[in-house]
Design an enzyme around this catalytic site. Structure first.
Site, PDB file in Angstrom:
ATOM      1  CB  SER A  99      -0.947   0.050   1.409  1.00 15.35           C
ATOM      2  OG  SER A  99      -1.970  -0.855   0.864  1.00 15.35           O
ATOM      3  CE  LYS A 102      -4.669   1.952  -0.635  1.00 15.68           C
ATOM      4  NZ  LYS A 102      -3.985   0.429  -0.336  1.00 15.68           N
ATOM      5  CB  SER A 157      -4.288   1.138   3.810  1.00 15.06           C
ATOM      6  OG  SER A 157      -3.569   1.011   2.914  1.00 15.06           O
TER       7      SER A 157
END
Length: 390
Positions: A99, A102, A157
């Site tokens: 993640s 991101k 997340s």
């Protein structure tokens, strides 16, 4: 012939026009991303530079503190203000980012959507979310502000929030193409985007170097810096309710027995079974901001990523003026920007609060949407005239 449009239809038409406009950018990005990768700046010679060598790279002065012994497969310590890389280990090793990817998603999509925009989630917005994904709790049929969705991305997340934001800006594949182009524009050449939320996908990789580039670039944006530094927020539930969410970055929150790091200002953590634990961490001390990336520690359990980042941050602050840089996070030929030195607390004051509509940006988007809606209406009128004459 008279045709009536409901408010919902008109709003949908505007959003479709906006999405159509934004899709033009991903299409160009996709074309660029489809070209052969130019490789590192400077070609083969650049690959002999310290950051392209294996093992730990550092240029200490006599008496400089020793770089800590950490178990991560790859890591970087850099000055966020100058872009100087102070030390690194296998900086360009391509690994799954989880993640932390991101951050690149946010760099790509944040400029396109004002935080005050509202969107009713459609079933297709949530399609394709991978099993076992981290979720913030986005519900089909509910209406969310874009700023709420960003809280879901940065704090929880939430892959569901990423899917909705990607749907608003051209769709999943187009967003991946735009992210790929953004990475190349930032000088990040190790990153290959397959799934914008960081979910494991064949061929999806980044590097400690690239993630440090994304973290530094994010801190130059007041909205990014504000979101990534949040400890907690309220997220909309069903029927007007809300519930609390907390940042999963334990180095920021101090959760689960991890001591919070003094001066920490984000940025993003991640985990998948394939990537292991990954982290981009930035901290400010005495007017200086450091960004550290840690990818897949091999020892110490789930909290090792935080403790190894802590050790690297401590070293970076202690080594101020005691080492020469081994490379730079800046694209070749770029000059350093000092934005991160101010830190998010200062730069945020110049921006609208996240619950404000962001009318300058919204006005520009709605103006374009209005133009698109006018063209659509004109096309419909022409069609109906032709139908009447047939």
């Amino acid at each position: 012939m008279t045709i009536g449009f409901s408010f919902r239809a008109a709003r949908s038409t505007c959003l479709l026009c906006v999405a159509g406009l934004l899709t033009l950018v991903p299409a160009a990005a996709a074309a660029r991303a489809g070209r052969p990768d130019p490789g590192p700046p400077g070609g083969a010679a650049a690959q002999q530079a310290p950051l392209y060598r294996s093992g730990t790279q550092v240029r200490p002065h006599p008496g400089a503190p020793r770089v800590p012994d950490v178990s991560a497969l790859s890591w970087v310590v850099a000055d966020a203000g100058t872009g100087d890389v102070l030390a690194a280990n296998d900086a360009h090793r391509e690994l799954p980012p989880a993640s932390t990817l991101k951050t690149l998603f946010a760099l790509t999509v944040l400029p396109a959507l004002p935080g005050g925009l509202h969107h009713e989630v459609a079933p297709e917005d949530l399609s394709g979310i991978g099993p076992g994904s981290s979720l913030v709790g986005v519900v089909e049929g509910e209406t969310y502000r874009v700023s709420d969705l960003w809280n879901g991305v940065f704090l929880n997340s939430g892959n569901d929030a990423v899917h909705v934001l990607a749907a608003l800006t051209g769709g999943w594949s187009a967003t991946a193409a735009r992210m790929q182009a953004e990475a190349r524009a930032l000088g990040a050449r190790d990153t290959h985007v397959r799934s914008p939320d960081g979910y494991d996908a064949p061929g999806q990789v980044s590097s400690a170097y690239d993630l440090a580039v994304f973290g530094r670039a994010g801190l130059l944006r007041p909205d990014f810096a504000r979101y990534c530094a949040k400890v907690d927020a309220m997220f909309p539930g069903r029927d007007g309710s809300s519930y609390g969410i907390m940042n999963t970055n334990r180095l920021l929150t101090g959760a689960d027995g991890v001591e919070p790091y003094p001066g920490l200002i984000g940025v993003k953590n991640g985990y998948t079974s394939n990537a292991g634990n990954t982290l981009i961490a930035a901290a400010r001390r005495d007017g200086r901001t450091l960004v550290v990336t840690v990818m897949n520690p091999q020892e110490g359990g789930g909290h090792a990523v935080y403790e190894e980042a802590r050790a690297l941050l401590d070293w970076g602050f202690e080594a101020d003026g005691e080492v020469d840089p081994v490379g730079s996070l800046l694209p070749e030929g770029a000059r350093p920007r000092q934005g991160p030195q101010a830190g998010p607390a200062e730069v945020t004051a110049a921006k609208p609060a996240e619950d404000e509509p962001g009318w300058p940006e919204t006005g520009a988007i709605l103006a374009v949407a209005g133009l698109g809606a006018g063209v659509t209406a004109l096309a419909l009128r022409i069609k109906f005239v032709r139908d009447d004459g047939s």
